[in-house]
Design an enzyme around this catalytic site. Structure first.
Site, PDB file in Angstrom:
ATOM      1  N   TYR A 146      -7.814  22.510 -50.892  1.00 53.72           N
ATOM      2  CA  TYR A 146      -7.832  22.301 -52.343  1.00 53.72           C
ATOM      3  C   TYR A 146      -9.246  22.082 -52.881  1.00 53.72           C
ATOM      4  CZ  TYR A 146      -2.772  21.607 -51.832  1.00 53.72           C
ATOM      5  OH  TYR A 146      -1.443  21.765 -51.539  1.00 53.72           O
ATOM      6  N   ASP A 251       0.506  17.242 -48.874  1.00 50.45           N
ATOM      7  CA  ASP A 251       1.078  17.489 -50.194  1.00 50.45           C
ATOM      8  C   ASP A 251       2.535  17.939 -50.035  1.00 50.45           C
ATOM      9  OD1 ASP A 251       1.411  18.034 -52.865  1.00 50.45           O
ATOM     10  OD2 ASP A 251       0.117  19.798 -52.911  1.00 50.45           O
ATOM     11  N   ASP A 255       6.227  15.441 -50.302  1.00 50.08           N
ATOM     12  CA  ASP A 255       7.298  15.739 -51.253  1.00 50.08           C
ATOM     13  C   ASP A 255       8.627  15.939 -50.532  1.00 50.08           C
ATOM     14  OD1 ASP A 255       5.737  15.465 -53.445  1.00 50.08           O
ATOM     15  OD2 ASP A 255       6.216  17.418 -54.314  1.00 50.08           O
TER      16      ASP A 255
END
Ligand code: NAD
Length: 360
Positions: A146, A251, A255
């Protein structure tokens, strides 16, 4: 002990849920003889309205001067709010990214636990849910894919995009140290997740994690490939204690892990730097659909405040008292709308906060 807490209530349900967490912290202070001083700061949409920008230098400086930051959530309805007509770097979320960067918060801690009282909300098979689980995902937050160099260009008439996954040994070492430190406060097991069968960055990750493990002989270390970790999370989540992984894997896996708990309103999170300083916030967003209705579930924010006590203030007994009070309140059958089920008593956001603080 006297401590200074920077408070960012934020947007949407933020002010409602943070008010309840402060109620609980005040009760902790009263019961255990501490003094918590709060300084309320603006960030996100409310800062855009007041200052024209989502994050001011003053908010950054005041957060840095505090012992820890307690936050609600920021942002609004992304299709109707005027904040989302602004350029991306002026929107509410840019404030949060800017604050994390300014505070050097490279470690994201997300506990995922299944409350036995809410096991019906768990989408896993009943026999897996019945075993329960209590794990913490430690995600690297400021490196990897990222943040690496990226470009899209036409090469010989073909559009080509490149993203770079880069980690250096220092970035890996500091997150590994955080993971082992936290494991020492828990069940002393670390699962390091990578893709070392394919990626160079993962092979370096594995090597550095093994070096760090030598300083923690009491902690059991295992390595797991990310594809297997995704499967194991739904097959046998009880096997995990602390899972440490790089930014993108974390990430996705965090979740997935929050989904199997069945309730976003229950999940706390913390972002920390190398010291004990951290920013504590619920995993969910600003829930504009229920904002201002006193309906939101404040438990994630209250549990984030418990993490603040544990990790930034080293108040383990106090943190445990908050967690026990949450359990006791659920045990007594009180539920906000998002976790309501037959036979339980529906309470508002503020009533839930009061019940939990009364149980401390
Ligand atoms: P959301 O998490 O705000 O809401 C998703 C659903 O979960 C909604 O139905 C909401 O009512 C419910 N929900 C969330 N928290 C709850 C709580 N505490 N109690 C009861 N129900 C709860 O996600 P979204 O709708 O995709 O995003 C809304 C806004 O929040 C967007 O602007 C988004 O960018 C922002 N956001 C902020 C953060 C943050 O502040 N860290 C994180 C995620 C999203």
């Amino acid at each position: 002990m006297e401590k200074n807490i920077a408070v960012i209530k934020g947007d949407g349900i933020g002010p409602e849920i943070v008010t309840e967490a402060m109620k609980v912290l005040d009760r902790v202070a009263e019961k255990f003889g501490h003094k918590f001083n709060y300084e309320q700061l603006l960030m996100g949409g409310c800062s855009i309205d007041a200052n024209g920008v989502p994050l001011t230098e003053e908010t950054v400086e005041r957060c840095k001067a505090a012992d820890a930051v307690l936050m609600g959530s920021i942002g609004g309805n992304t299709t109707t709010s005027p904040w989302y007509k602004l350029p991306a770097d002026k929107r509410p979320e840019a404030g949060l990214l800017g604050l994390r960067k300014a505070l050097g918060l490279f470690a994201n801690l997300r506990p995922c636990l299944l409350f036995s009282q809410l096991s019906e909300a768990c989408p896993l098979k009943a026999e897996i849910a019945a075993k329960g689980f209590d794990m913490l995902i430690m995600r690297e937050l400021t490196g990897g894919l990222y943040f690496g160099a990226r470009k899209t260009e036409e090469i010989n008439g073909v559009m080509t995009a490149v993203d770079t996954l880069e980690y250096n040994e220092n970035e890996i070492r500091r997150i590994a140290v955080k993971a082992f430190d936290v494991a020492m406060q828990r069940r002393k097991k670390v699962t390091s997740v990578d893709k070392a069968n394919v990626l160079d960055s993962s092979r370096l990750w594995r090597k550095v994690v093994e070096e760090v493990a030598k300083d923690y002989p009491e902690v059991t270390l295992e390595h797991m490939l990310v594809d297997n970790a995704a499967m194991q999370l739904v097959k046998d989540p009880a096997q995990f204690d602390v899972m440490v992984t790089e930014n993108m894997f974390g990430d996705i896996l965090s979740d997935e892990a929050s989904m199997i708990t069945g309730s976003i309103g229950m999940l706390a999170s913390a972002s920390m730097n190398e010291s004990s300083f951290g920013l504590y916030e619920p995993s969910g967003g600003s829930a504009p659909d229920i904002a201002g209705q006193n309906k939101a579930n404040p438990i994630a924010t209250i549990l984030s405040a418990a993490m603040l006590l544990r990790y930034s203030f080293k108040m383990e007994t106090e943190a445990g008292a908050v967690e026990a009070a949450v359990n006791k309140t659920l045990e007594a059958g009180f539920r906000t709308g998002d976790i309501m089920s037959d036979g339980m008593t529906l309470v508002s956001c503020s009533e839930m906060g009061t019940k939990i603080s009364d149980n401390i």
